[in-house]
Enzyme design. Structure first.
Site, PDB file in Angstrom:
ATOM      1  N   HIS A 172      -8.450   1.242  -3.873  1.00 43.39           N
ATOM      2  CA  HIS A 172      -9.363   1.035  -2.741  1.00 43.39           C
ATOM      3  C   HIS A 172      -9.998   2.379  -2.400  1.00 43.39           C
ATOM      4  O   HIS A 172      -9.337   3.261  -1.832  1.00 43.39           O
ATOM      5  CB  HIS A 172      -8.536   0.479  -1.563  1.00 43.39           C
TER       6      HIS A 172
ATOM      7  N   MET B  82     -12.061   4.640  -0.285  1.00 47.93           N
ATOM      8  CA  MET B  82     -12.695   4.872   1.025  1.00 47.93           C
ATOM      9  C   MET B  82     -13.340   6.246   0.951  1.00 47.93           C
ATOM     10  O   MET B  82     -12.896   7.212   1.587  1.00 47.93           O
ATOM     11  CB  MET B  82     -11.637   4.789   2.131  1.00 47.93           C
TER      12      MET B  82
ATOM     13  N   MET C 105      -8.783   8.231   0.129  1.00 47.08           N
ATOM     14  CA  MET C 105      -9.588   8.610   1.301  1.00 47.08           C
ATOM     15  C   MET C 105     -10.108  10.038   1.124  1.00 47.08           C
ATOM     16  O   MET C 105      -9.386  10.899   0.620  1.00 47.08           O
ATOM     17  CB  MET C 105      -8.743   8.532   2.566  1.00 47.08           C
TER      18      MET C 105
ATOM     19  N   ASP D  31      -4.677   3.657  -1.742  1.00 49.10           N
ATOM     20  CA  ASP D  31      -5.720   4.010  -0.777  1.00 49.10           C
ATOM     21  C   ASP D  31      -6.225   5.424  -1.017  1.00 49.10           C
ATOM     22  O   ASP D  31      -5.502   6.398  -0.807  1.00 49.10           O
ATOM     23  CB  ASP D  31      -5.163   3.895   0.648  1.00 49.10           C
TER      24      ASP D  31
ATOM     25  N   MET E  46     -11.608  -5.647   5.412  1.00 58.03           N
ATOM     26  CA  MET E  46     -10.777  -4.762   6.235  1.00 58.03           C
ATOM     27  C   MET E  46     -10.459  -5.475   7.547  1.00 58.03           C
ATOM     28  O   MET E  46     -11.362  -5.921   8.256  1.00 58.03           O
ATOM     29  CB  MET E  46     -11.503  -3.448   6.541  1.00 58.03           C
TER      30      MET E  46
ATOM     31  N   HIS F   8      -1.310  -1.298  -4.291  1.00 55.41           N
ATOM     32  CA  HIS F   8      -2.544  -0.946  -3.585  1.00 55.41           C
ATOM     33  C   HIS F   8      -2.576   0.569  -3.352  1.00 55.41           C
ATOM     34  O   HIS F   8      -1.662   1.135  -2.758  1.00 55.41           O
ATOM     35  CB  HIS F   8      -2.614  -1.695  -2.263  1.00 55.41           C
TER      36      HIS F   8
ATOM     37  N   SER G 221       0.849  -1.203   0.000  1.00 58.79           N
ATOM     38  CA  SER G 221       0.000   0.000   0.000  1.00 58.79           C
ATOM     39  C   SER G 221       0.875   1.239   0.000  1.00 58.79           C
ATOM     40  O   SER G 221       1.649   1.470   0.939  1.00 58.79           O
ATOM     41  CB  SER G 221      -0.884   0.010   1.244  1.00 58.79           C
TER      42      SER G 221
ATOM     43  N   ASP H 146      -6.670  -6.350   4.437  1.00 57.13           N
ATOM     44  CA  ASP H 146      -6.025  -5.038   4.453  1.00 57.13           C
ATOM     45  C   ASP H 146      -6.037  -4.475   5.870  1.00 57.13           C
ATOM     46  O   ASP H 146      -7.106  -4.219   6.428  1.00 57.13           O
ATOM     47  CB  ASP H 146      -6.813  -4.126   3.490  1.00 57.13           C
TER      48      ASP H 146
END
Ligand code: DX5
Ligand code: ZN
Length: 222
Positions: free
Chosen positions: A67, A69, A38, A36, A138, A34, A9, A176
């Site tokens: 991913h 979020m 957010m 992330d 998660m 990966h 990540s 994750d």
């Protein structure tokens, strides 16, 4: 047996040198990157979006495992697809019309992923599992790297693998949060085959060694 994938990540990478970091984990033997995303709403933290993914795309030929979020992911799926996402994963908790959202990801030509928080049961995905390539379980509450693995998620992965065996046998089950040499073995035996690792890779000096050790601890042949 589904192939084991190690997905570092980049949340734990040096953000001032993201291109270099991406090339370094690619050479070091990562399988997926990966990413992330957010939004400061679904989770407290705020990270990056499509322009940075687009800028990073030429720095590695590996799949980008994005991913999300974020709330209302359906509004920006096309932007993430255009930026170069291979898999787009949305959270079950933010998608009242999950079936439609997952179908949109498929129509954009990306692999389809859905993620569940530690408090969300695996069974909530029963009716959408045939639409999915990947479920991301998660194993910490999303928002930050470097948190401690929540052991109750092991049972959830077992249930999900049993469900997938009936409904979607080729499903990737990704975990994750808090994945390291000590936690990866048991969660792999429970049925996960894709492992996100932030601090367990970027917190080490030798990324190649860190990735190889995770792979070995997950039970993969060298
Ligand atoms: C957490 C993110 C993770 C995080 C994992 O919300 O989704 O991908 O970067 O970091 P570690 O491996 O350090 O727990
Ligand atoms: Zn993640």
């Amino acid at each position: 047996m589904l192939p084991i994938r190690i997905a570092p990540s980049i949340l734990s990478a040096d953000f001032a040198r993201l291109g270099d970091e991406l090339r370094a984990i690619t050479t070091a033997g990562a399988d997926w990157i990966h990413v992330d995303v957010m939004d400061g709403r679904f989770v407290p933290n705020l990270t990056l979006g499509p322009p940075i993914i687009k800028a990073l795309r030429p720095h590695s030929a590996l799949p980008f495992d994005v991913h999300l979020m974020i709330v209302e992911p359906e509004r920006s799926l096309a932007d993430f697809a255009k930026a170069g996402a291979t898999t787009i994963t949305v959270h079950q908790e933010v998608s009242p019309h999950l079936h439609r959202t997952l179908s949109q990801i498929r129509e954009l030509g990306c692999r389809v992923g859905v993620s569940i928080n530690p408090s969300t049961p695996a069974e909530t995905l029963e009716y959408v599992l045939p639409l999915c390539d990947l479920v991301l379980v998660m194993t910490v509450n999303p928002g930050f790297g470097g948190q401690r693995f929540i052991p109750a998620c092991i049972d959830k992965v077992k249930r999900l693998r049993a469900l997938a065996n009936k409904l979607q046998p080729s499903l990737d089950i990704e975990v994750d949060g808090g994945i390291n040499k000590d936690t990866i073995g048991e969660i792999a035996r429970a049925g996960a085959n894709v492992f996100v690792a932030g601090s367990a890779v970027f917190g080490e000096r030798d990324y190649g060694k860190a990735i190889a050790e995770l792979r070995a601890a997950a039970g993969a042949k060298a």
